[in-house]
Write a protein that holds these residues in place. Structure first.
Motif, PDB file in Angstrom:
ATOM      1  N   LYS A  22       0.842  -1.214   0.000  1.00  0.00           N
ATOM      2  CA  LYS A  22       0.000   0.000   0.000  1.00  0.00           C
ATOM      3  C   LYS A  22       0.866   1.248   0.000  1.00  0.00           C
ATOM      4  CE  LYS A  22      -4.144  -1.924   2.110  1.00  0.00           C
ATOM      5  NZ  LYS A  22      -4.234  -2.656   3.379  1.00  0.00           N
ATOM      6  N   THR A  23       1.826   1.302   0.895  1.00  0.00           N
ATOM      7  CA  THR A  23       2.761   2.436   0.920  1.00  0.00           C
ATOM      8  C   THR A  23       4.168   1.896   1.086  1.00  0.00           C
ATOM      9  OG1 THR A  23       1.479   2.840   2.947  1.00  0.00           O
ATOM     10  CG2 THR A  23       2.190   4.764   1.716  1.00  0.00           C
ATOM     11  N   VAL A  24       5.082   2.552   0.404  1.00  0.00           N
ATOM     12  CA  VAL A  24       6.487   2.149   0.518  1.00  0.00           C
ATOM     13  C   VAL A  24       7.087   2.887   1.717  1.00  0.00           C
ATOM     14  CG1 VAL A  24       8.699   2.021  -0.661  1.00  0.00           C
ATOM     15  CG2 VAL A  24       6.577   1.823  -1.981  1.00  0.00           C
ATOM     16  N   THR A  25       7.321   2.132   2.772  1.00  0.00           N
ATOM     17  CA  THR A  25       7.856   2.726   4.003  1.00  0.00           C
ATOM     18  C   THR A  25       9.302   2.265   4.188  1.00  0.00           C
ATOM     19  OG1 THR A  25       7.275   0.838   5.389  1.00  0.00           O
ATOM     20  CG2 THR A  25       5.567   2.510   5.058  1.00  0.00           C
ATOM     21  N   GLY A  26       9.898   2.695   5.284  1.00  0.00           N
ATOM     22  CA  GLY A  26      11.254   2.271   5.621  1.00  0.00           C
ATOM     23  C   GLY A  26      11.366   0.757   5.700  1.00  0.00           C
ATOM     24  N   GLN A  51      10.424 -15.417  -1.862  1.00  0.00           N
ATOM     25  CA  GLN A  51      11.605 -16.293  -1.779  1.00  0.00           C
ATOM     26  C   GLN A  51      12.391 -16.063  -0.485  1.00  0.00           C
ATOM     27  OE1 GLN A  51      12.996 -15.363  -6.020  1.00  0.00           O
ATOM     28  NE2 GLN A  51      13.632 -17.490  -5.763  1.00  0.00           N
ATOM     29  N   VAL A  52      12.173 -14.901   0.158  1.00  0.00           N
ATOM     30  CA  VAL A  52      12.772 -14.698   1.482  1.00  0.00           C
ATOM     31  C   VAL A  52      11.678 -14.707   2.553  1.00  0.00           C
ATOM     32  CG1 VAL A  52      14.873 -13.561   0.667  1.00  0.00           C
ATOM     33  CG2 VAL A  52      12.863 -12.158   1.176  1.00  0.00           C
ATOM     34  N   GLY A  53      10.523 -15.278   2.194  1.00  0.00           N
ATOM     35  CA  GLY A  53       9.482 -15.529   3.191  1.00  0.00           C
ATOM     36  C   GLY A  53       8.542 -14.366   3.456  1.00  0.00           C
ATOM     37  N   VAL A  54       8.596 -13.316   2.607  1.00  0.00           N
ATOM     38  CA  VAL A  54       7.733 -12.144   2.808  1.00  0.00           C
ATOM     39  C   VAL A  54       6.688 -12.098   1.692  1.00  0.00           C
ATOM     40  CG1 VAL A  54       7.658  -9.628   3.000  1.00  0.00           C
ATOM     41  CG2 VAL A  54       9.644 -10.881   3.883  1.00  0.00           C
ATOM     42  N   LEU A  55       5.416 -12.137   2.076  1.00  0.00           N
ATOM     43  CA  LEU A  55       4.356 -12.234   1.062  1.00  0.00           C
ATOM     44  C   LEU A  55       3.895 -10.863   0.588  1.00  0.00           C
ATOM     45  CD1 LEU A  55       2.368 -15.268   2.510  1.00  0.00           C
ATOM     46  CD2 LEU A  55       4.064 -15.232   0.668  1.00  0.00           C
ATOM     47  N   LYS A  56       4.838 -10.101   0.030  1.00  0.00           N
ATOM     48  CA  LYS A  56       4.539  -8.783  -0.544  1.00  0.00           C
ATOM     49  C   LYS A  56       4.944  -8.792  -2.005  1.00  0.00           C
ATOM     50  CE  LYS A  56       5.269  -6.135   3.680  1.00  0.00           C
ATOM     51  NZ  LYS A  56       6.120  -5.167   4.387  1.00  0.00           N
ATOM     52  N   GLU A 111      11.480   2.018  -5.663  1.00  0.00           N
ATOM     53  CA  GLU A 111      11.716   1.957  -4.217  1.00  0.00           C
ATOM     54  C   GLU A 111      11.313   3.246  -3.503  1.00  0.00           C
ATOM     55  OE1 GLU A 111      13.857   1.896  -6.669  1.00  0.00           O
ATOM     56  OE2 GLU A 111      15.819   2.683  -6.112  1.00  0.00           O
ATOM     57  N   ASN A 112      11.035   4.323  -4.280  1.00  0.00           N
ATOM     58  CA  ASN A 112      10.541   5.560  -3.671  1.00  0.00           C
ATOM     59  C   ASN A 112       9.026   5.703  -3.780  1.00  0.00           C
ATOM     60  OD1 ASN A 112      13.185   6.495  -2.977  1.00  0.00           O
ATOM     61  ND2 ASN A 112      13.505   6.961  -5.141  1.00  0.00           N
ATOM     62  N   GLY A 113       8.374   4.639  -4.253  1.00  0.00           N
ATOM     63  CA  GLY A 113       6.925   4.662  -4.352  1.00  0.00           C
ATOM     64  C   GLY A 113       6.411   5.397  -5.574  1.00  0.00           C
ATOM     65  N   GLU A 114       7.289   5.671  -6.540  1.00  0.00           N
ATOM     66  CA  GLU A 114       6.898   6.376  -7.763  1.00  0.00           C
ATOM     67  C   GLU A 114       6.599   5.380  -8.870  1.00  0.00           C
ATOM     68  OE1 GLU A 114      10.148   9.868  -6.676  1.00  0.00           O
ATOM     69  OE2 GLU A 114      10.675   8.203  -8.018  1.00  0.00           O
ATOM     70  N   GLU A 115       5.495   5.640  -9.593  1.00  0.00           N
ATOM     71  CA  GLU A 115       5.117   4.739 -10.676  1.00  0.00           C
ATOM     72  C   GLU A 115       6.046   4.925 -11.868  1.00  0.00           C
ATOM     73  OE1 GLU A 115       0.822   3.914 -11.392  1.00  0.00           O
ATOM     74  OE2 GLU A 115       1.316   4.716 -13.373  1.00  0.00           O
ATOM     75  N   TYR A 116       6.442   3.830 -12.468  1.00  0.00           N
ATOM     76  CA  TYR A 116       7.254   3.908 -13.677  1.00  0.00           C
ATOM     77  C   TYR A 116       7.041   2.648 -14.509  1.00  0.00           C
ATOM     78  CZ  TYR A 116      11.120   0.852 -11.905  1.00  0.00           C
ATOM     79  OH  TYR A 116      11.885  -0.195 -11.449  1.00  0.00           O
ATOM     80  N   GLU A 117       7.584   2.680 -15.716  1.00  0.00           N
ATOM     81  CA  GLU A 117       7.450   1.520 -16.590  1.00  0.00           C
ATOM     82  C   GLU A 117       8.825   1.020 -16.988  1.00  0.00           C
ATOM     83  OE1 GLU A 117       4.874   2.529 -19.880  1.00  0.00           O
ATOM     84  OE2 GLU A 117       3.138   2.780 -18.556  1.00  0.00           O
ATOM     85  N   VAL A 118       8.936  -0.290 -17.109  1.00  0.00           N
ATOM     86  CA  VAL A 118      10.195  -0.907 -17.520  1.00  0.00           C
ATOM     87  C   VAL A 118       9.907  -1.788 -18.728  1.00  0.00           C
ATOM     88  CG1 VAL A 118      12.056  -2.477 -16.837  1.00  0.00           C
ATOM     89  CG2 VAL A 118      11.052  -0.945 -15.139  1.00  0.00           C
TER      90      VAL A 118
END
Ligand code: ZN
Length: 159
Positions: A22-26, A51-56, A111-118
């Motif tokens: 929902k939000t990119v926090t620390g 793969q490191v056990g975090v379901l995000k 990683e700053n919560g900004e939308e972009y395309e790759v």
């Protein structure tokens, strides 16, 4: 630098559908840094949070051109086809032949919560598809043509 333990196929975290961020926090930023450290330490080209056990819904990729961070990735477009060897850090020492799109366009947050395309072709397109599948609990073995085979871990790209 903090390394996290990579889950191996059979671990139920690898079979779950991950939640959107929902939000990119620390907390997410720390996870992303740990994922990059863990991926580089394992000589991988991609790693997904489950793969490191975090379901995000977070993946990191580096095919040698620098880190790509995709949060809540959504594949917008694919085209073409490539058939080649694919491996996974959650299934070390093995690989299989998988057909993937040769071009992928994805929308995500950085990683700053900004939308972009790759946009990616070849290995980057393959890695994006492979990592996005992890977020839906899908291992590449589902798509392998002709069975898995043993590989020298030093010589193969693993995701
Ligand atoms: Zn993988």
């Amino acid at each position: 630098m903090a390394l996290r333990k990579i889950r191996i196929m059979g671990d139920d975290k690898l079979e779950k559908v991950c939640r959107p961020v929902k939000t990119v926090t620390g907390r997410e930023k720390e996870l992303i840094q740990d994922m990059l450290d863990t991926m580089y330490d394992a000589n991988g080209v991609g790693l997904a949070a489950p793969q490191v056990g975090v379901l995000k819904r977070i993946v990191v990729i580096d095919i040698g051109d620098g880190p790509v961070v995709l949060i809540n990735p959504e594949i917008l477009e694919t085209s073409g086809e490539q058939t080649g060897q694919e491996g996974c850090l959650s299934l070390p020492g093995q690989a299989g032949i998988v057909t993937r799109p040769n071009y992928v366009k994805v929308r995500a947050l950085n990683e700053n919560g900004e939308e972009y395309e790759v946009e990616g072709t070849e290995l980057l397109a393959r890695a994006i598809c492979h990592e996005c599948d992890h977020l839906d609990g899908i291992m590449y073995v589902r798509y392998v043509e002709g069975g898995l085979f043993d590989v020298n871990e030093e010589e193969t790209d693993e995701e």
